[in-house]
Write a protein that holds these residues in place. Structure first.
Motif, PDB file in Angstrom:
ATOM      1  N   ILE A   1       0.847  -1.207   0.000  1.00  0.00           N
ATOM      2  CA  ILE A   1       0.000   0.000   0.000  1.00  0.00           C
ATOM      3  C   ILE A   1       0.879   1.253   0.000  1.00  0.00           C
ATOM      4  O   ILE A   1       0.565   2.247  -0.672  1.00  0.00           O
ATOM      5  CB  ILE A   1      -0.972  -0.014   1.199  1.00  0.00           C
ATOM      6  CG1 ILE A   1      -1.993  -1.143   1.027  1.00  0.00           C
ATOM      7  CG2 ILE A   1      -1.685   1.328   1.341  1.00  0.00           C
ATOM      8  CD1 ILE A   1      -2.829  -1.421   2.274  1.00  0.00           C
ATOM      9  N   ALA A   2       1.992   1.194   0.744  1.00  0.00           N
ATOM     10  CA  ALA A   2       2.925   2.336   0.698  1.00  0.00           C
ATOM     11  C   ALA A   2       3.360   2.584  -0.744  1.00  0.00           C
ATOM     12  O   ALA A   2       3.396   3.737  -1.213  1.00  0.00           O
ATOM     13  CB  ALA A   2       4.144   2.065   1.580  1.00  0.00           C
ATOM     14  N   ALA A   3       3.658   1.499  -1.462  1.00  0.00           N
ATOM     15  CA  ALA A   3       4.067   1.645  -2.865  1.00  0.00           C
ATOM     16  C   ALA A   3       2.947   2.276  -3.687  1.00  0.00           C
ATOM     17  O   ALA A   3       3.195   3.114  -4.570  1.00  0.00           O
ATOM     18  CB  ALA A   3       4.446   0.279  -3.425  1.00  0.00           C
ATOM     19  N   ALA A   4       1.709   1.880  -3.394  1.00  0.00           N
ATOM     20  CA  ALA A   4       0.572   2.452  -4.129  1.00  0.00           C
ATOM     21  C   ALA A   4       0.425   3.946  -3.839  1.00  0.00           C
ATOM     22  O   ALA A   4       0.095   4.741  -4.733  1.00  0.00           O
ATOM     23  CB  ALA A   4      -0.707   1.701  -3.768  1.00  0.00           C
ATOM     24  N   ILE A   5       0.661   4.337  -2.616  1.00  0.00           N
ATOM     25  CA  ILE A   5       0.627   5.768  -2.271  1.00  0.00           C
ATOM     26  C   ILE A   5       1.719   6.512  -3.044  1.00  0.00           C
ATOM     27  O   ILE A   5       1.484   7.574  -3.626  1.00  0.00           O
ATOM     28  CB  ILE A   5       0.821   5.963  -0.747  1.00  0.00           C
ATOM     29  CG1 ILE A   5      -0.376   5.418   0.022  1.00  0.00           C
ATOM     30  CG2 ILE A   5       1.052   7.448  -0.412  1.00  0.00           C
ATOM     31  CD1 ILE A   5      -0.170   5.364   1.554  1.00  0.00           C
ATOM     32  N   HIS A   6       2.901   5.914  -3.064  1.00  0.00           N
ATOM     33  CA  HIS A   6       4.065   6.623  -3.621  1.00  0.00           C
ATOM     34  C   HIS A   6       4.078   6.650  -5.140  1.00  0.00           C
ATOM     35  O   HIS A   6       4.804   7.446  -5.738  1.00  0.00           O
ATOM     36  CB  HIS A   6       5.354   5.994  -3.068  1.00  0.00           C
ATOM     37  CG  HIS A   6       5.451   6.105  -1.583  1.00  0.00           C
ATOM     38  ND1 HIS A   6       6.029   5.153  -0.783  1.00  0.00           N
ATOM     39  CD2 HIS A   6       4.991   7.081  -0.737  1.00  0.00           C
ATOM     40  CE1 HIS A   6       5.938   5.522   0.490  1.00  0.00           C
ATOM     41  NE2 HIS A   6       5.306   6.684   0.539  1.00  0.00           N
ATOM     42  N   THR A   7       3.306   5.769  -5.789  1.00  0.00           N
ATOM     43  CA  THR A   7       3.226   5.793  -7.261  1.00  0.00           C
ATOM     44  C   THR A   7       1.890   6.372  -7.731  1.00  0.00           C
ATOM     45  O   THR A   7       1.611   6.382  -8.925  1.00  0.00           O
ATOM     46  CB  THR A   7       3.409   4.374  -7.832  1.00  0.00           C
ATOM     47  OG1 THR A   7       2.474   3.488  -7.205  1.00  0.00           O
ATOM     48  CG2 THR A   7       4.826   3.855  -7.584  1.00  0.00           C
TER      49      THR A   7
END
Lengths: 148, 337
Positions: B137-143
């Motif tokens: 989810i962090a990756a989804a926020i950051h992309t």
């Protein structure tokens, strides 16, 4: 006065945690009671040692500033000299020792920044001594029971 | 307060009549706003409708200074995305309704959120899955493509090479304005950060700002909501990664957030985001996290000291967290021995 403050504070923390907290129904109030009990535990740890910690630290910082006075700028040397001219605080109230501590540590910050930029073995040795004092300062203030 | 909320809501729900508010409780959570839960029921078209809400209201004083419209906008931007968030309903800037500005969102039911709860034995099987989801989810926020959202309208984006300096300046100013006593360790850390800047951000991303165990809602089936967006901004995604790793969140374990090995979390995040967590840059953000946390703790301590609030959590920041944070800062700078 006896029983001394740490004992009283510890007993109050125990009463809040053991007797009051289980009776509290809402999550926010539970957090408030739990944190209040934790705070009392932290205050109890500091009560007996607080004046000694500040007095010891003030002496240690004064010694570092005295060592720095030959290395730093004329302006900082004057500030160190002004503090040196004042005897260590005879007022042993925590508030007075804290005021002195803040004055000394504010100047230590400026001196540390200056020393970091200076060449030479003496400056490096003083820089390391300042870091040692900063480590000691956290050890003096360390309390048990902090979450995390 | 129930009656005031009911008066506010009824005209804003089409066709609603006889709106009643019940089960109003303040709940822990959120560094900058009072958080309340409540249920509402009303009649509409001959039917009785019930709904569950969270209300976040500006307090007299708080740990951080943040803009409620910014927080609302970040939540709202992620609706229907790969980042689970509660559905936002109303943002109210007029302080007259509830004696303070607020927003209301739908409540996600049946979840845990505590960093301690996830440590309990019945979560042992689910923990690895929750840890993996946390960094996916962090990756989804950051992309996330924030340029196509309301965030772009509201927030100034830094250039990739100024992400770090903007954050350092912000938190240094926070310490300047709020420290009650000098902070020589944080000041030395700030000087180190300025002397050793990280490389430019790989991309200017949404940064949650307080991404860690404790700020998401979960069950044994997975993460159901990312919450507490009050410190969200645009910047270097490594800021969130390092913040989530901070020693203070490890609840006495060697694991990040008490749930995952650091390298494993990085691998998950890199695979899901296509970004790289350069180890030196991440170390810079580790040190920065300590400075930022100290900025938050001194702000809380000042709020208590000034008499604006008497909430114990703000006194706890001074008595419990400032020295602990100094210990962590020394460790992250390799100055602890």
């Amino acid at each position: 006065m006896t029983p001394d403050a740490p004992k009283v504070l510890g007993a109050l923390a125990g009463a809040l945690g053991v007797q009051v907290l289980p009776e509290v129904k809402t999550p926010f109030a539970q957090q408030t009671v739990g944190l209040s009990a934790t705070l009392l535990v932290l205050l109890a740890q500091d009560y007996d040692r607080a004046a000694a910690v500040l007095a010891e630290e003030n002496l240690a910082v004064r010694a570092l500033l005295a060592r720095a006075s030959t290395l730093v700028s004329a302006d900082q040397r004057a500030r160190i000299s002004t503090l040196d001219d004042r005897a260590p605080n005879a007022d042993l109230r925590i508030s007075a020792l804290t005021r002195e501590n803040s004055e000394l540590r504010r100047l230590l910050i400026d001196v540390h920044a200056a020393v970091e930029g200076l060449p030479g073995a003496e400056a490096r040795a003083l820089d390391e001594s300042i870091w040692q004092e900063l480590r000691s300062s956290t050890a003096r203030r360390h309390v048990e029971g902090v979450i995390g | 307060m129930e009656a005031a909320i009911a008066r506010y809501l009824e005209p804003r729900i089409p066709g609603a009549a006889g709106l009643n508010v019940s089960n109003l409780f303040r709940i822990p959570g959120g560094a900058s706003r009072e958080t309340w839960m409540f249920d509402a029921s009303w009649s509409a078209g001959g039917e009785t409708v019930t709904a569950n809400f969270i209300l976040r209201k500006d307090p007299p004083a708080s740990l951080v200074e943040s803009d409620r419209e910014v927080e609302y906008t970040f939540y709202d931007a992620f609706a229907e995305s790969a980042v689970p968030v509660p559905r936002m309903r109303w943002l109210e800037q007029d302080e007259s309704h509830l004696n303070g500005a607020f927003f209301i969102m739908e409540r996600i039911l049946g979840c845990d959120s505590s960093p301690r709860r996830i440590q309990e034995p019945d979560y042992a099987e689910a923990r690895p899955m929750l840890a993996r989801q946390l960094y996916e989810i962090a990756a989804a926020i950051h992309t996330f493509d924030w340029r196509q959202s309301g965030i772009a309208r509201l927030i100034d984006a830094p250039a990739p090479e100024t992400c770090w300096s903007r954050e350092v300046a912000y938190w240094e100013d926070m310490i300047d304005r709020n420290e009650l006593t000098p902070q020589p360790i944080a000041r030395a850390a700030i000087r180190w950060l300025k002397r050793n800047p990280p490389p430019p951000a790989q991309r200017v991303s949404v940064v949650h700002g307080d991404y860690r165990v404790g700020n998401f809602l979960y069950t044994k089936e997975g993460i159901k909501g990312i919450v507490d967006w009050e410190m969200a901004h645009l910047g270097d995604p490594l800021e969130d990664l390092a913040w989530s790793f901070m020693e203070l969140w490890r609840v006495g374990t060697p694991l990040m957030g008490g749930i995952v090995q650091r390298d494993e979390a990085i691998r998950t995040w890199e695979a899901a985001s296509g970004l790289k967590a350069d180890r030196e840059a991440l170390h810079w953000w580790d040190v920065f996290s300590g400075v930022k946390a100290q900025g938050i703790w001194v702000t809380g301590a000042k709020a208590f000291d000034s008499g604006k609030t008497q909430e114990p959590i703000l006194a706890y920041t001074s008595w419990g967290l400032i020295n602990r944070q100094d210990e962590i800062l020394l460790h992250s700078m390799g100055r602890d021995a």
